[in-house]
Design an enzyme around this catalytic site. Structure first.
Site, short mmCIF file in Angstrom:
data_model
loop_
_atom_site.label_atom_id
_atom_site.label_comp_id
_atom_site.label_asym_id
_atom_site.label_seq_id
_atom_site.Cartn_x
_atom_site.Cartn_y
_atom_site.Cartn_z
N SER A 134 -3.89 -35.46 -9.10
CA SER A 134 -3.34 -34.83 -8.37
C SER A 134 -3.22 -36.15 -7.29
O SER A 134 -3.49 -37.06 -6.94
CB SER A 134 -3.76 -33.88 -7.25
N TYR A 147 -11.68 -29.98 -4.48
CA TYR A 147 -10.41 -30.27 -5.48
C TYR A 147 -10.06 -31.39 -5.13
O TYR A 147 -10.60 -32.24 -6.09
CB TYR A 147 -9.54 -29.36 -4.02
N1 LIG Z 1 0.46 -27.38 -8.43
C1 LIG Z 1 0.92 -28.37 -7.64
O1 LIG Z 1 1.18 -27.99 -6.80
C2 LIG Z 1 -0.51 -29.26 -8.37
C3 LIG Z 1 -0.28 -30.53 -7.22
C4 LIG Z 1 -0.74 -31.33 -7.98
C5 LIG Z 1 -1.91 -31.52 -8.71
N2 LIG Z 1 -1.29 -30.56 -9.50
C6 LIG Z 1 -2.45 -30.54 -10.99
O2 LIG Z 1 -1.32 -29.67 -12.33
C7 LIG Z 1 -2.46 -29.37 -13.12
C8 LIG Z 1 -1.63 -28.34 -13.37
O3 LIG Z 1 -1.24 -27.45 -12.03
P1 LIG Z 1 -0.90 -26.21 -12.26
O4 LIG Z 1 -0.79 -25.50 -10.42
O5 LIG Z 1 -0.18 -25.48 -13.62
O6 LIG Z 1 -1.59 -25.12 -11.88
P2 LIG Z 1 -2.44 -23.52 -12.37
O7 LIG Z 1 -3.14 -22.53 -11.90
O8 LIG Z 1 -0.49 -22.28 -12.45
O9 LIG Z 1 -2.50 -23.22 -14.27
C9 LIG Z 1 -3.83 -24.02 -14.62
C10 LIG Z 1 -4.35 -23.33 -15.81
O10 LIG Z 1 -5.45 -23.69 -16.20
C11 LIG Z 1 -5.95 -22.17 -16.49
N3 LIG Z 1 -7.82 -22.52 -16.27
C12 LIG Z 1 -8.13 -22.01 -14.78
N4 LIG Z 1 -9.45 -22.60 -15.18
C13 LIG Z 1 -9.68 -22.81 -16.79
C14 LIG Z 1 -10.60 -23.22 -17.55
N5 LIG Z 1 -12.11 -22.96 -17.31
N6 LIG Z 1 -10.79 -23.04 -18.54
C15 LIG Z 1 -9.90 -23.76 -19.35
N7 LIG Z 1 -7.79 -23.59 -18.41
C16 LIG Z 1 -8.51 -22.74 -17.75
C17 LIG Z 1 -5.63 -21.68 -16.04
O11 LIG Z 1 -5.98 -20.35 -16.56
C18 LIG Z 1 -4.39 -21.94 -15.62
O12 LIG Z 1 -2.67 -21.62 -16.92
C19 LIG Z 1 -3.85 -29.46 -12.43
O13 LIG Z 1 -4.83 -30.39 -12.74
C20 LIG Z 1 -3.99 -29.30 -11.00
O14 LIG Z 1 -4.13 -29.56 -10.65
C21 LIG Z 1 -0.85 -29.29 -8.99
#
Ligand SMILES: NC(=O)c1ccc[n+]([C@@H]2O[C@H](COP(=O)([O-])OP(=O)(O)OC[C@H]3O[C@@H](n4cnc5c(N)ncnc54)[C@H](O)[C@@H]3O)[C@@H](O)[C@H]2O)c1
Length: 243
Positions: A134, A147
């Site tokens: 991130s 986080y």
């Molecule tokens: N969306 C953003 O703004 C953003 C920004 C920077 C980084 N990210 C990173 O991108 C990645 C995806 O984020 P996103 O926004 O798609 O998140 P999201 O919450 O939409 O999806 C995350 C997924 O992880 C799954 N998950 C949660 N706990 C779990 C576990 N214990 N075992 C297996 N699966 C599990 C959830 O069920 C979900 O399907 C993450 O690593 C996040 O930190 C996202």
């Protein structure tokens, strides 16, 4: 046809959001994808196998990897993407339990997946691992210490693995998105409109990213287009960390 023709990828947390977009992009490029998640909003298809897996469980991860090897006999790509956003709290408010859960999902889950997958990649003398970090692995936001700490650590984990396993033909990189329009932001801000109001101005591009834009960058890191890229943190953050 396709940059990932006949390749096999495991994507954790691919049941929705960025992980789901990555699975879709990899499949469009010819890969078979095993999605490991605790919840699914997307359907299993001929090319996408959904496996229920809590990545805090070593046993569950072993089952996913063993099943993948049983079906395909190789694993070319691992995307560690699953995340929990954690509690919004400063250190006086954050419980040890909450801190540990964030690190278990966001960091130790990736460690366990790498630990189980890398021996297969060593045997193949080939592999690409992408750890989704991130922009908050480099800069911070308020009351998000677990986080931010987990994301900083996963960038370093990627570099350390890249060094140890270059000689085995394995490349390891992190990919750091800025704020992206996914359900994670709705969970965090209550609505996408509120998330946009707060976050858009923090990006040079004055907008949030789309999951597909992150998936394109993941495709670059997964494919031979990035054959000279390892130990790198690829920022796809709309300029968030530049201002
Ligand atoms: N969306 C953003 O703004 C953003 C920004 C920077 C980084 N990210 C990173 O991108 C990645 C995806 O984020 P996103 O926004 O798609 O998140 P999201 O919450 O939409 O999806 C995350 C997924 O992880 C799954 N998950 C949660 N706990 C779990 C576990 N214990 N075992 C297996 N699966 C599990 C959830 O069920 C979900 O399907 C993450 O690593 C996040 O930190 C996202």
């Amino acid at each position: 046809m396709g940059k990932l023709k006949n390749q096999v990828a495991i994507v954790t947390g691919g049941g929705r959001g960025i992980g789901a977009a990555i699975a879709e992009e990899f499949i469009a490029q010819g890969a078979h994808v095993i999605v490991a998640d605790i919840n699914f909003t997307n359907n299993q298809t001929e090319k996408q196998i959904n496996m229920s897996c809590d990545i805090t469980s070593e046993k569950a991860i072993n089952e996913v990897v063993n099943e993948t090897i049983k079906r395909f006999e190789h694993i070319d790509i691992l995307v560690n993407n699953a995340v929990t956003k954690g509690d919004v709290a400063d250190i006086t408010e954050l419980s040890l339990k909450s801190w540990q859960h964030s690190l278990d999902v966001n960091l130790t889950g990736a460690f366990l997946c790498c630990k189980k997958v890398i021996p297969h990649m060593i045997e193949q003398n080939k592999g690409s691992i992408i750890n989704i970090a991130s922009q908050l692995g480099q800069v911070v936001t308020g009351k998000s210490l677990a986080y931010c700490s987990s994301k900083g650590a996963i960038i370093q984990l990627s570099k350390a693995l890249a060094l140890d396993h270059a000689r085995h033909g394995i490349r390891v990189n992190s990919l750091s998105p800025g704020a992206v329009e996914t359900p994670l932001l709705i969970d965090g801000y209550g609505s996408m409109d509120t998330a946009k109001e707060f976050l858009e101005k923090k990006h040079i591009l004055k907008r949030l990213g789309k999951p597909e834009e992150i998936a394109k960058a993941a495709l670059f890191l997964a494919s031979t287009d990035s054959s000279f890229v390892t130990g790198s943190d690829l920022l796809v953050d709309g300029g968030y960390t530049s201002i």
